[in-house]
Design a protein around this motif. Structure first.
Motif, PDB file in Angstrom:
ATOM      1  N   VAL A   1     -19.499  14.607  73.288  1.00  0.00           N
ATOM      2  CA  VAL A   1     -18.388  14.365  72.549  1.00  0.00           C
ATOM      3  C   VAL A   1     -18.694  14.600  70.942  1.00  0.00           C
ATOM      4  O   VAL A   1     -19.845  13.904  70.630  1.00  0.00           O
ATOM      5  N   LEU A   2     -18.060  15.564  70.043  1.00  0.00           N
ATOM      6  CA  LEU A   2     -18.468  15.825  68.883  1.00  0.00           C
ATOM      7  C   LEU A   2     -17.332  14.940  67.767  1.00  0.00           C
ATOM      8  O   LEU A   2     -16.294  14.606  68.418  1.00  0.00           O
ATOM      9  N   LEU A   3     -17.608  15.065  66.587  1.00  0.00           N
ATOM     10  CA  LEU A   3     -16.716  14.438  65.643  1.00  0.00           C
ATOM     11  C   LEU A   3     -15.967  15.488  64.688  1.00  0.00           C
ATOM     12  O   LEU A   3     -16.852  16.446  64.294  1.00  0.00           O
TER      13      LEU A   3
ATOM     14  N   ALA B   1     -12.552  12.211  73.101  1.00  0.00           N
ATOM     15  CA  ALA B   1     -11.918  13.182  72.495  1.00  0.00           C
ATOM     16  C   ALA B   1     -10.573  13.214  72.318  1.00  0.00           C
ATOM     17  O   ALA B   1      -9.684  12.486  72.967  1.00  0.00           O
ATOM     18  N   VAL B   2      -9.983  13.843  71.034  1.00  0.00           N
ATOM     19  CA  VAL B   2      -8.716  13.614  70.680  1.00  0.00           C
ATOM     20  C   VAL B   2      -7.875  14.308  71.760  1.00  0.00           C
ATOM     21  O   VAL B   2      -8.226  15.179  72.535  1.00  0.00           O
TER      22      VAL B   2
ATOM     23  N   THR C   1     -14.408  17.805  71.620  1.00  0.00           N
ATOM     24  CA  THR C   1     -15.413  18.361  72.585  1.00  0.00           C
ATOM     25  C   THR C   1     -16.173  19.460  71.811  1.00  0.00           C
ATOM     26  O   THR C   1     -15.951  19.810  70.871  1.00  0.00           O
ATOM     27  N   LYS C   2     -17.549  19.700  72.543  1.00  0.00           N
ATOM     28  CA  LYS C   2     -18.360  20.583  72.030  1.00  0.00           C
ATOM     29  C   LYS C   2     -17.690  21.871  72.068  1.00  0.00           C
ATOM     30  O   LYS C   2     -18.024  22.675  71.213  1.00  0.00           O
ATOM     31  N   GLU C   3     -17.092  22.318  72.761  1.00  0.00           N
ATOM     32  CA  GLU C   3     -16.331  23.747  73.064  1.00  0.00           C
ATOM     33  C   GLU C   3     -15.232  23.655  71.709  1.00  0.00           C
ATOM     34  O   GLU C   3     -15.085  24.926  71.371  1.00  0.00           O
TER      35      GLU C   3
ATOM     36  N   THR D   1     -24.480  14.436  67.009  1.00  0.00           N
ATOM     37  CA  THR D   1     -22.933  14.593  66.594  1.00  0.00           C
ATOM     38  C   THR D   1     -22.664  15.302  65.565  1.00  0.00           C
ATOM     39  O   THR D   1     -23.418  15.538  64.510  1.00  0.00           O
ATOM     40  N   PHE D   2     -21.671  16.002  65.727  1.00  0.00           N
ATOM     41  CA  PHE D   2     -21.205  16.803  64.501  1.00  0.00           C
ATOM     42  C   PHE D   2     -19.763  16.443  63.611  1.00  0.00           C
ATOM     43  O   PHE D   2     -19.078  16.177  64.535  1.00  0.00           O
ATOM     44  N   LEU D   3     -19.928  16.441  62.456  1.00  0.00           N
ATOM     45  CA  LEU D   3     -19.046  16.098  61.764  1.00  0.00           C
ATOM     46  C   LEU D   3     -18.479  17.088  60.715  1.00  0.00           C
ATOM     47  O   LEU D   3     -19.100  17.984  60.224  1.00  0.00           O
TER      48      LEU D   3
END
Length: 289
Positions: free
Chosen positions: A2-4, A53-54, A240-242, A201-203
């Protein structure tokens, strides 16, 4: 994984390296609406392991916003032969101003990107060596003024009215400036691992556009899925990463194109002065152009 996705807007003269300056009227109004359980002192305190994830509905809003974001790249007015006298006069005044900034300034140790940076159909001179000084020449008064200054080696001109930032993939941004050098639209990406126990994690910021406050509009459902950092005054959305890759791919495509096109408007001091290339200028051209 999960990313942000980080949602925010911006004020004028925003510095993308300081997200505390980044605001949006829609997101600011949400501060009192966020569940206290999802409001934290800082991103250091986020419950990364429990984030989900949202919803598809919220992601579609974010996807629509990124689809509207202007990632285009164009270096207008980059033919120096069309404005040779104007550029030569501006170069002399630019050299004088640079010596005020740095008394040890050696013009042969810099690269000069010459193109219409502010969109007024006349070329500006962008003096670059790790940091960038963008000068605008006033022919009537025969003087230049510092139109914009880039204080980081990670930030570069991305074409007419555009700046971009890439700190080795850890932090990236792209913004559009008006003719005064003020930020009017943009987006930012960050990679976080230090405060999430090593979890990558990615913002990413929600795109903003000060010229059209209805272009990127938050929905009520986003209130329930946002994580708020009081320290940053920002909202975050797990994706999600995708989904992250889908949202950010146009930025990286623009960056690749920018690296190619910027070299086409890059010159050494001797090239702009019409002189035979000295050893230092030859070296600079070989390395950077």
């Amino acid at each position: 994984m999960v990313l942000l996705l980080m949602g925010c807007g911006v004020q004028k003269n925003v510095d993308f390296k300081n997200e505390k300056q980044v605001r949006n009227q829609n997101s600011r109004e949400m501060v009192g609406c966020v569940d206290e359980a999802k409001s934290f002192d800082s991103t250091h305190d986020f419950p990364y392991e429990n984030m989900q994830a949202v919803s598809d509905e919220v992601y579609e809003v974010l996807k629509d916003a990124y689809g509207k974001m202007d990632f285009s790249v164009e270096f207008k007015g980059g033919n120096i032969e069309d404005n040779s006298e104007y550029i030569y006069a501006g170069l002399k005044r630019t050299e004088q101003e640079m010596k005020k900034i740095d008394e040890h300034f050696d013009p042969h140790e810099y690269i000069y990107y010459v193109f219409d940076m502010d969109g007024d159909s006349l070329p500006e001179i962008c003096v670059w060596k790790y940091m960038t000084y963008i000068f605008k020449y006033d022919a009537e008064e025969d003087k230049v003024h510092l139109w914009h200054e880039i204080k980081s080696p990670w930030e570069q001109v991305f074409g007419t009215n555009k700046l971009g930032w890439n700190w080795e993939g850890v932090r990236c941004s792209m913004c559009r400036l008006d003719q005064n050098g003020d930020t009017v639209s943009g987006v930012c990406f960050m990679e976080e691992a230090a405060w999430s126990n090593g979890k990558e994690t990615f913002l990413v910021t929600m795109p903003f556009d000060l010229s059209d406050d209805q272009k990127f509009v938050w929905t009520e459902k986003m209130e329930n899925e946002a994580y708020y950092s009081r320290e940053d005054d920002l909202f975050f959305f797990p994706v999600t990463k995708e989904q992250y890759q889908e949202l950010t791919k146009r930025f990286y495509e623009s960056e690749t194109l920018t690296d190619q096109e910027r070299k086409k408007v890059g010159y050494t001091y001797d090239e702009l002065s019409g002189k035979k290339m000295c050893e230092q200028c030859t070296k600079m051209k070989a390395i950077y152009l």
